[in-house]
Design a protein around this motif. Structure first.
Motif, PDB file in Angstrom:
ATOM      1  N   ALA A 189       0.831  -1.207   0.000  1.00 45.94           N
ATOM      2  CA  ALA A 189       0.000   0.000   0.000  1.00 45.94           C
ATOM      3  C   ALA A 189       0.864   1.254   0.000  1.00 45.94           C
ATOM      4  O   ALA A 189       0.577   2.232  -0.702  1.00 45.94           O
ATOM      5  N   ARG A 190       1.938   1.254   0.790  1.00 47.06           N
ATOM      6  CA  ARG A 190       2.826   2.425   0.858  1.00 47.06           C
ATOM      7  C   ARG A 190       3.488   2.675  -0.489  1.00 47.06           C
ATOM      8  O   ARG A 190       3.540   3.814  -0.958  1.00 47.06           O
ATOM      9  N   ARG A 191       3.979   1.619  -1.127  1.00 45.00           N
ATOM     10  CA  ARG A 191       4.673   1.781  -2.408  1.00 45.00           C
ATOM     11  C   ARG A 191       3.727   2.278  -3.498  1.00 45.00           C
ATOM     12  O   ARG A 191       4.146   3.002  -4.405  1.00 45.00           O
ATOM     13  N   LEU A 192       2.473   1.889  -3.415  1.00 46.72           N
ATOM     14  CA  LEU A 192       1.490   2.294  -4.416  1.00 46.72           C
ATOM     15  C   LEU A 192       0.823   3.621  -4.083  1.00 46.72           C
ATOM     16  O   LEU A 192       0.011   4.121  -4.867  1.00 46.72           O
ATOM     17  N   VAL A 193       1.159   4.179  -2.904  1.00 50.19           N
ATOM     18  CA  VAL A 193       0.530   5.408  -2.411  1.00 50.19           C
ATOM     19  C   VAL A 193      -0.989   5.229  -2.445  1.00 50.19           C
ATOM     20  O   VAL A 193      -1.744   6.086  -2.918  1.00 50.19           O
ATOM     21  N   ALA A 194      -1.424   4.066  -1.985  1.00 50.50           N
ATOM     22  CA  ALA A 194      -2.840   3.695  -2.033  1.00 50.50           C
ATOM     23  C   ALA A 194      -3.508   3.959  -0.689  1.00 50.50           C
ATOM     24  O   ALA A 194      -2.890   3.817   0.370  1.00 50.50           O
ATOM     25  N   GLU A 195      -4.774   4.326  -0.732  1.00 55.22           N
ATOM     26  CA  GLU A 195      -5.554   4.584   0.473  1.00 55.22           C
ATOM     27  C   GLU A 195      -6.411   3.364   0.808  1.00 55.22           C
ATOM     28  O   GLU A 195      -6.856   2.646  -0.090  1.00 55.22           O
ATOM     29  N   PRO A 196      -6.659   3.117   2.113  1.00 61.38           N
ATOM     30  CA  PRO A 196      -7.589   2.035   2.473  1.00 61.38           C
ATOM     31  C   PRO A 196      -8.957   2.292   1.837  1.00 61.38           C
ATOM     32  O   PRO A 196      -9.408   3.438   1.756  1.00 61.38           O
ATOM     33  N   TYR A 197      -9.580   1.239   1.380  1.00 64.86           N
ATOM     34  CA  TYR A 197     -10.879   1.371   0.727  1.00 64.86           C
ATOM     35  C   TYR A 197     -11.907   0.621   1.558  1.00 64.86           C
ATOM     36  O   TYR A 197     -11.827  -0.596   1.726  1.00 64.86           O
ATOM     37  N   GLU A 198     -12.872   1.356   2.084  1.00 62.15           N
ATOM     38  CA  GLU A 198     -13.878   0.746   2.952  1.00 62.15           C
ATOM     39  C   GLU A 198     -15.274   1.185   2.543  1.00 62.15           C
ATOM     40  O   GLU A 198     -16.139   1.390   3.381  1.00 62.15           O
ATOM     41  N   ASP A 199     -15.498   1.319   1.273  1.00 62.24           N
ATOM     42  CA  ASP A 199     -16.781   1.785   0.761  1.00 62.24           C
ATOM     43  C   ASP A 199     -17.884   0.789   1.110  1.00 62.24           C
ATOM     44  O   ASP A 199     -17.710  -0.429   0.938  1.00 62.24           O
ATOM     45  N   PRO A 200     -19.030   1.252   1.603  1.00 57.55           N
ATOM     46  CA  PRO A 200     -20.138   0.332   1.919  1.00 57.55           C
ATOM     47  C   PRO A 200     -20.674  -0.396   0.692  1.00 57.55           C
ATOM     48  O   PRO A 200     -21.356  -1.409   0.814  1.00 57.55           O
ATOM     49  N   GLU A 201     -20.368   0.111  -0.502  1.00 58.69           N
ATOM     50  CA  GLU A 201     -20.835  -0.549  -1.729  1.00 58.69           C
ATOM     51  C   GLU A 201     -19.857  -1.619  -2.223  1.00 58.69           C
ATOM     52  O   GLU A 201     -20.040  -2.178  -3.308  1.00 58.69           O
ATOM     53  N   LEU A 202     -18.833  -1.935  -1.400  1.00 62.13           N
ATOM     54  CA  LEU A 202     -17.823  -2.898  -1.838  1.00 62.13           C
ATOM     55  C   LEU A 202     -18.442  -4.243  -2.185  1.00 62.13           C
ATOM     56  O   LEU A 202     -18.087  -4.860  -3.196  1.00 62.13           O
ATOM     57  N   ASP A 203     -19.388  -4.707  -1.356  1.00 60.86           N
ATOM     58  CA  ASP A 203     -20.010  -6.005  -1.636  1.00 60.86           C
ATOM     59  C   ASP A 203     -20.729  -6.002  -2.977  1.00 60.86           C
ATOM     60  O   ASP A 203     -20.705  -6.991  -3.720  1.00 60.86           O
ATOM     61  N   GLU A 204     -21.380  -4.869  -3.301  1.00 65.78           N
ATOM     62  CA  GLU A 204     -22.077  -4.767  -4.581  1.00 65.78           C
ATOM     63  C   GLU A 204     -21.071  -4.758  -5.732  1.00 65.78           C
ATOM     64  O   GLU A 204     -21.309  -5.356  -6.784  1.00 65.78           O
ATOM     65  N   LEU A 205     -19.942  -4.074  -5.519  1.00 65.01           N
ATOM     66  CA  LEU A 205     -18.900  -4.058  -6.545  1.00 65.01           C
ATOM     67  C   LEU A 205     -18.372  -5.460  -6.799  1.00 65.01           C
ATOM     68  O   LEU A 205     -18.183  -5.873  -7.943  1.00 65.01           O
ATOM     69  N   LEU A 206     -18.145  -6.227  -5.722  1.00 68.80           N
ATOM     70  CA  LEU A 206     -17.637  -7.583  -5.865  1.00 68.80           C
ATOM     71  C   LEU A 206     -18.636  -8.478  -6.587  1.00 68.80           C
ATOM     72  O   LEU A 206     -18.254  -9.365  -7.355  1.00 68.80           O
TER      73      LEU A 206
END
Length: 320
Positions: free
Chosen positions: A168-185
C-alpha cells in the motif's frame, strides 16, 4: 486409396485418438501416420489418445523419436503426465534419455513428476539435483495448497519480500472501505470502469504478498508492478479471458520480461530451471507466478479473498 490433403485426419478431434477402430479405419483409407495438420499423429495420440492407439501409430511410423516442434512423442507424453502412453512408446523403442531441451530428457523430467519410477534409470545417467528435487517437492505442496483456481478476468501481482502494508505504501494507495464494496464484488461490470480499476486487494503470504483484482488487469499494469518491485522482483499476471494468461517480470522498477505465458511451454531456448518450472506448473499460471518470485502461500485466500486490505490506487497509477 491415396493420402488426401492434410494427412487424411481432417475433422479428427481429441476423442478420436482414443478410438482404435476409428484410427485404423482412417489409416486404411490412406491417412498418413506421419502427418497431422502441422504436426504428427503420434504426438497427438501421446497426449490425448489411448495406449492402444499409441501402439498402433508407433508400429506404423518410420521413427518413433521423430520431433514435432520442440520434442518427441515420448517427451509430449511425459509433459502431459500420460505415463500409460509413455510406457508404450518406450516399449516401441522411444529413448527416454534422449536430451530434448536444456539438459532435460523425458526420463529425467519424469523423475520430477508424479511417476518418478516410470523408467529404469541407466547406470551413469544423472538424476535430479538436490535443488531440482526441492523444487519438485515445493511444486506439489504449492499446487495442492492453492487448489483448482478459476482466474478468468483476474489481475494479480506477486511480490517477493514485502507485506500488504508495504505494498500500500509503495502504491501510495488509500484504504478502501466503501459500503458498496459487496455490490462491486458481486457485479463489477455495473460500475464505472475507470473507478473500479482503481480498487485492488493486498494479502500477505509467506515470502511476500499478492495484489489482486478479481475483475480487471490493474495489478499487472506498469504503474503498479514498477513501484511494487523496488529492490525486489514482481510477477504480474492478467488472466485475459479472450487470449489467455499474460505475464510480466519486473525487477527493481524495470520490466525485464513481458508477453509471457506462465503455465505454458516449455519452449526452445528455455534454461534448465525454466524447463523444470514449466513442467511442474503446467496449466497453472498462478502457482507458476508464486513460485517464480518465491511466494509460499498455504491456502488460496490471497487469490480468492477476502484480502488483508482493500486499497484504492491513485488515478495516475492506472494511467501509466
Amino acid at each position: 486409396m491415396g493420402v488426401v490433403e492434410g494427412g487424411g485426419w481432417e475433422g479428427f478431434g481429441r476423442e478420436g485418438w482414443r478410438d482404435l477402430a476409428l484410427v485404423r479405419d482412417r489409416l486404411e483409407r490412406g491417412a498418413d501416420p506421419h502427418v497431422w495438420g502441422g504436426g504428427r499423429p503420434l504426438h497427438q495420440a501421446a497426449v490425448f489418445g489411448s495406449p492402444e492407439v499409441v501402439a498402433e501409430l508407433a508400429r506404423r511410423v518410420d521413427d518413433v523419436d521423430a520431433a514435432e516442434e520442440v520434442g518427441t512423442a515420448l517427451w509430449a507424453a511425459v509433459l502431459a503426465d500420460r505415463a500409460d502412453n509413455a510406457r508404450v512408446l518406450a516399449a516401441a523403442g522411444a529413448d527416454p534419455w534422449r536430451i530434448v531441451l536444456a539438459d532435460w530428457s523425458p526420463g529425467r523430467l519424469s523423475l520430477a513428476g508424479p511417476t518418478p519410477g516410470l523408467f529404469m534409470v541407466p547406470a551413469g545417467e544423472r538424476g535430479l539435483t538436490p535443488a531440482e528435487s526441492a523444487a519438485a517437492t515445493e511444486a506439489r505442496r504449492l499446487t495442492a495448497a492453492l487448489g483448482d483456481l478459476h482466474d478468468d478476468g483476474m489481475g494479480l501481482a506477486f511480490v517477493a519480500g514485502i507485506d500488504a502494508a508495504e505494498a500500500a505504501r509503495r502504491l501510495v494507495a488509500e484504504p478502501y472501505e466503501d459500503p458498496e464494496l459487496d455490490e462491486l464484488l458481486e457485479d463489477p461490470l455495473s460500475y464505472d470502469m475507470d473507478e473500479s480499476l482503481r480498487i485492488v486487494g493486498a494479502t500477505e503470504v509467506p515470502g511476500g504478498c499478492v495484489v489482486t483484482q478479481p475483475w480487471g488487469h490493474a495489478p499487472s499494469m506498469p504503474g503498479v508492478v514498477r513501484p511494487l518491485s523496488a529492490g525486489t522482483v514482481c510477477y504480474g499476471l492478467y488472466a485475459n479471458p479472450k487470449s489467455g494468461d499474460q505475464g510480466s517480470i519486473t525487477r527493481d522498477g524495470v520490466i525485464v520480461g513481458w508477453d509471457l505465458h506462465p503455465g505454458g511451454g516449455p519452449h526452445e531456448g528455455d534454461s534448465s530451471a525454466e524447463v523444470l518450472a514449466a513442467y511442474l506448473y503446467r496449466q497453472n499460471a498462478i502457482a507458476y507466478s508464486c513460485a517464480y518470485v518465491g511466494l509460499r502461500p498455504t491456502d488460496p485466500r490471497a487469490v480468492t479473498g477476502p484480502p488483508d486490505l482493500w486499497l484504492k490506487l491513485p488515478r495516475h497509477v492506472c494511467e501509466d
